[in-house]
Design an enzyme around this catalytic site. Sequence first.
Site, mmCIF file in Angstrom:
data_model
loop_
_atom_site.group_PDB
_atom_site.id
_atom_site.type_symbol
_atom_site.label_atom_id
_atom_site.label_comp_id
_atom_site.label_asym_id
_atom_site.label_seq_id
_atom_site.Cartn_x
_atom_site.Cartn_y
_atom_site.Cartn_z
ATOM 1 N N CYS A 8 -43.784 -10.700 -74.138
ATOM 2 C CA CYS A 8 -43.457 -11.789 -75.069
ATOM 3 C C CYS A 8 -44.636 -12.124 -75.972
ATOM 4 O O CYS A 8 -45.790 -11.803 -75.660
ATOM 5 C CB CYS A 8 -43.049 -13.025 -74.286
ATOM 6 S SG CYS A 8 -42.200 -14.266 -75.287
ATOM 7 N N ASP A 127 -40.313 -20.291 -65.175
ATOM 8 C CA ASP A 127 -41.651 -20.302 -65.739
ATOM 9 C C ASP A 127 -42.451 -21.448 -65.133
ATOM 10 O O ASP A 127 -41.891 -22.393 -64.559
ATOM 11 C CB ASP A 127 -41.556 -20.476 -67.274
ATOM 12 C CG ASP A 127 -42.809 -20.045 -68.013
ATOM 13 O OD1 ASP A 127 -42.800 -20.110 -69.255
ATOM 14 O OD2 ASP A 127 -43.808 -19.651 -67.348
HETATM 15 O O1 LIG Z 1 -45.745 -17.912 -75.373
HETATM 16 C C1 LIG Z 1 -45.811 -19.025 -75.909
HETATM 17 O O2 LIG Z 1 -46.767 -19.381 -76.630
HETATM 18 C C2 LIG Z 1 -44.692 -20.015 -75.723
HETATM 19 C C3 LIG Z 1 -44.762 -21.245 -76.365
HETATM 20 C C4 LIG Z 1 -43.733 -22.168 -76.190
HETATM 21 C C5 LIG Z 1 -42.633 -21.858 -75.400
HETATM 22 C C6 LIG Z 1 -42.553 -20.622 -74.752
HETATM 23 C C7 LIG Z 1 -43.580 -19.702 -74.908
HETATM 24 N N1 LIG Z 1 -43.543 -18.480 -74.258
HETATM 25 C C8 LIG Z 1 -42.395 -18.172 -73.458
HETATM 26 C C9 LIG Z 1 -42.478 -16.952 -72.658
HETATM 27 O O3 LIG Z 1 -41.437 -16.352 -72.368
HETATM 28 C C10 LIG Z 1 -43.789 -16.551 -72.045
HETATM 29 O O4 LIG Z 1 -43.808 -15.146 -71.921
HETATM 30 C C11 LIG Z 1 -43.867 -17.192 -70.669
HETATM 31 O O5 LIG Z 1 -43.997 -18.578 -70.843
HETATM 32 C C12 LIG Z 1 -45.016 -16.641 -69.850
HETATM 33 O O6 LIG Z 1 -46.232 -16.818 -70.530
HETATM 34 P P1 LIG Z 1 -47.587 -16.357 -69.772
HETATM 35 O O7 LIG Z 1 -47.773 -17.297 -68.609
HETATM 36 O O8 LIG Z 1 -48.669 -16.465 -70.819
HETATM 37 O O9 LIG Z 1 -47.379 -14.927 -69.295
#
Ligand SMILES: O=C(O)c1ccccc1NCC(=O)[C@H](O)[C@H](O)COP(=O)(O)O
Length: 206
Positions: A8, A127
């Site tokens: 993502c 999440d």
């Molecule tokens: O990625 C972002 O900046 C974000 C911002 C606001 C809402 C959702 C967001 N990301 C969603 C996703 O699916 C991410 O991959 C997920 O939260 C996991 O993130 P990470 O912990 O950095 O792998």
Amino acid sequence: MRTRVKICGITRLEDALAAVDSGADALGFVFYAPSPRFVEPAVAEAIIKQLPPFVTTVALFVNASVDQVQTIMAQTGIDLLQFHGDESPEYCAQFDRPYFKALRMSPDIDVVAETKRFSLARGILLDAYRPGVPGGTGEAFDWERIPSDIDKPLILAGGLDQSNVVQAIRRVKPYAVDVSGGVEAAKGLKDCEKITSFMNEVARAN
Ligand SMILES: O=C(O)c1ccccc1NCC(=O)[C@H](O)[C@H](O)COP(=O)(O)O
């Protein structure tokens, strides 16, 4: 069954192609403006047009207007919608596209009840929860909190990286894992070596 992978926060073609080359099943594009991973719809459109076949594209929204979702759907031809805010089941189901709902693991969440509420969702993404931060926290949550009786494909997210994804897959056995920060050099800029390492670890767990 093989655990699938969504990478993502894609903002560059080179990162999208690196993810595809490494075997990622899906690419996520963040259309939430306050995110450091926000990508302009026109940029996402250009990236998507250059992808090879058989790669699922995902548009990520947080409490977006109906018009914004519909405009981006039309402009990008994206395959799947990910709603990562406080959206209702009725709001999510109104669009001409399949969707999955992200649930943040707040202290009081009832995951089974919430999953039942989103009966038309193609999957549920779990999440980490940090007050005031809708997603992309880079933090893992206690996977022991995940109920065993979720009746939809489970996408595990939150703080995954090459050091913990094998443990996550073996413990949770999710339909898919979702990663953003764990494969980055900086927010919004993926690191090809981290992507490769993450995918190699997923393959080791499968
Ligand atoms: O990625 C972002 O900046 C974000 C911002 C606001 C809402 C959702 C967001 N990301 C969603 C996703 O699916 C991410 O991959 C997920 O939260 C996991 O993130 P990470 O912990 O950095 O792998």
